[in-house]
Design an enzyme around this catalytic site. Structure first.
Site: not given
Length: 582
Positions: A315-317, A319, A343
């Site tokens: 998720y985010c960083l 990811g 994500f």
């Protein structure tokens, strides 16, 4: 980042001066907007045709406003000939002034003066011959910030909603607002969390999915969640959250927890909970997060669930970090990953969205000056940047509601999580911003993991990407760019909502929709706007679509594994210790 002791006296003097300057400006560069202003003003002065065009626009808008003001006054005062006249149509509509009170004289005239002025400046700070795009974007952004300060909606004597509330309550709204402002100022000064967060706590009514911490090192805890079905899919999941946030946004509260949802779908779920770093972790870099984070987590999962590939979710960083790990594993022939889900995570930073306003050499220099002194970046600095990017929704409307209308904003679980902030180590954040945001090394094949470059083109495992329609942190078109960077099968889901609310999107939560389509390996590239036009929207949450995609790839149903392993025994109940750190 160079060791302070190895620097010369003059370099240390500069470090001290820059750190002092960064404290005074909240780590915002004053040079970057100054350069943008000089670039814009100089080139605009050398564009007589554009200047004439803007002058003509100003005259047209002034005439439209004057006509509107006169017609509004005539209709309000019921002057002769105005009795049967319909209310004048406003030159420009704006959602900020949609309430009926704003359509009455003189407030309608005030808000139209502001909206027209804002529209003129939007044209003036648009593309100008010879001006760098980054400077154009900075001029547009900072102009909007300055104009918003004088918006009639933000001033108590020009906001009809505030004036009506004051008349109804005898000014009590201002008294409540003052009390709330004093309370918030005291909390900000002391570093205390915002009002209302005391009603929420991880392990009490947030992060409630049962599980055990099965590994802990100096950078992360690994949580294994207790199975809630008699059988589980053979292949486990690893969730890698961003270190800019507490992991439990994905285990927010019962009924809105993605981790709870996955466990109930018959998955064995592991999640990383990052340590909230302090000055002693200042030298931790991206390589440390890869080795002490993802590599250690995979080693432990392989001990708990032997001989099974892992479905990795970032998720985010987190990811982006996971994409780095996956490309390095592909480069080295490591086949322990079964699939990759990202994500709202960027892998190509050539068009990173409005956050790029804060990413240039001048701005990074200010951030690094502050981080050299403290050893980390405070979450409040990042939150301040996000607030400015969405100043109306996250700043001005909240200030009006809390301090002028006297209605204290009631926190929900997502807002409480957002206030539970984290820090980022100095070296890691500098590496991340310079190598990824500024130089785009990952997308261009220059990023090194373990001393050797990695390439996204080496990814061939199935991918599921999630973008969110109103994301200001990872714009969905930027997330989509992975389609032309790797040859794998990619299923892309675009969901309503923003960076957080679009991901925390449980089934049954109304007024949601998503689009999803699969690009097979070797399929011709489809540009994002063409993809959007060709992919129909579906009502509801994207979670079931992803769950079906996972279940088709997660192996047969088997007996659930035990919690932990001989080499990784349970250390305590979830949510663990690191998530409690402030």
């Amino acid at each position: 980042m160079t060791d302070t002791l190895a620097r010369s006296p003059t370099e240390r003097l500069d470090d001290l001066f820059h750190a002092t300057l960064a404290r005074g400006t909240r780590s915002l560069s004053l040079i970057a907007p100054g350069l943008a202003l000089a670039d814009w003003a100089t080139h605009l002065a050398l564009s007589p045709g554009r200047c004439a065009e803007l002058g003509t626009l100003a005259q047209q808008q002034a005439r439209a406003w004057a006509d509107y003001a006169l017609q509004s006054a005539a209709a309000t005062l019921q002057l002769p000939g105005s009795e049967t006249a319909s209310p004048p149509e406003a030159p420009l509509a704006d959602r900020r002034f949609a309430a009926p009170d704003w359509q009455r004289w003189p407030f309608n005239v005030m808000q139209q003066a502001f909206v027209l002025q804002e529209a003129w400046w939007a044209q003036a700070t648009g593309p100008v011959w010879g001006v760098e795009k980054h400077h154009t974007d900075l001029m547009s952004f900072w102009t909007r910030q300055w104009l918003d300060v004088g918006s009639p909606a933000n001033l108590p004597w020009t906001n009809p909603l505030v004036l009506r509330r004051a008349a109804e309550q005898g000014g009590q709204n201002f008294l409540r607002g003052l009390q709330d402002w004093l309370d918030d100022a005291q909390r900000l000064q002391s570093g205390a969390p915002p009002a209302g967060t005391e009603a929420f706590a991880a392990g009490r009514n947030l992060a409630m999915t049962p599980g055990q911490v099965v590994w802990r090192n100096e950078l992360m805890e690994l949580i294994q969640y207790t199975p809630q079905t008699e059988q589980v899919h053979a292949e486990p999941l690893l969730i890698v959250p961003a270190w800019i946030m507490k992991y439990y946004i994905l285990d927010l509260a019962p009924g809105s927890s993605l981790i709870e949802y996955l466990v109930r779908q018959g998955h064995t779920v592991f999640a990383i909970s990052w340590k909230n770093p302090g000055a002693e972790q200042r030298e931790l870099g991206m390589e440390d997060y890869l080795q002490l984070g993802i590599a250690e987590a995979l080693r432990v999962i392989n001990a708990v669930v032997p001989r099974q590939p892992v479905h990795a979710v970032g998720y985010c960083l987190g990811g982006t970090l996971l994409a780095l790990a996956a490309t390095a594993m592909a480069r080295d022939g490591d086949a322990r990953l079964a699939s990759l889900t990202l994500f709202a995570a960027q892998t190509d930073f050539s068009e990173p969205g409005e956050l790029s306003l804060f990413i240039d050499e001048s701005q990074l220099g200010m951030l690094e000056a502050q981080m050299k002194e403290t050893g980390y970046l405070r979450a409040e600095q990042m939150a301040g940047a996000f607030q400015m990017l969405r100043s109306y929704d996250l700043l001005w409307s909240r200030l009006v509601q809390d301090y002028l209308l006297g209605d204290r904003t009631r926190l929900n679980a997502l807002m409480a999580w957002n206030a539970d902030s984290t820090r980022m180590p100095a070296r890691m954040h500098s590496d991340y911003l310079r190598q990824l945001f500024l130089r785009n090394d990952l997308a261009e094949g220059r990023y090194e993991v373990g001393g050797h470059a990695v390439a996204l083109s080496s990814l061939h495992l199935p991918l599921y990407l999630v973008g969110t329609e109103t994301d200001h942190v990872a714009p969905w078109r930027s997330v989509y760019k992975l389609h032309h960077l790797c040859p794998a099968e990619i299923r892309f889901a675009l969901t309503s909502g923003g960076h957080n609310a679009g991901v925390v999107n449980p089934p049954g939560d109304g007024h949601r929709h998503y689009r999803a389509a699969t690009a097979a390996p070797g399929q011709p590239y489809v540009a994002p706007n063409d993809w959007l036009a060709a992919t129909p929207a579906q009502e509801g949450s994207w979670w079931p679509d992803w769950a079906a995609w996972l279940q088709a790839r997660s192996g047969p149903l088997v007996k659930p594994p035990r919690l932990g392993a001989k080499t990784a025994p349970p250390l305590g109940d979830a949510p663990g210790l690191y998530v409690m750190e402030r």
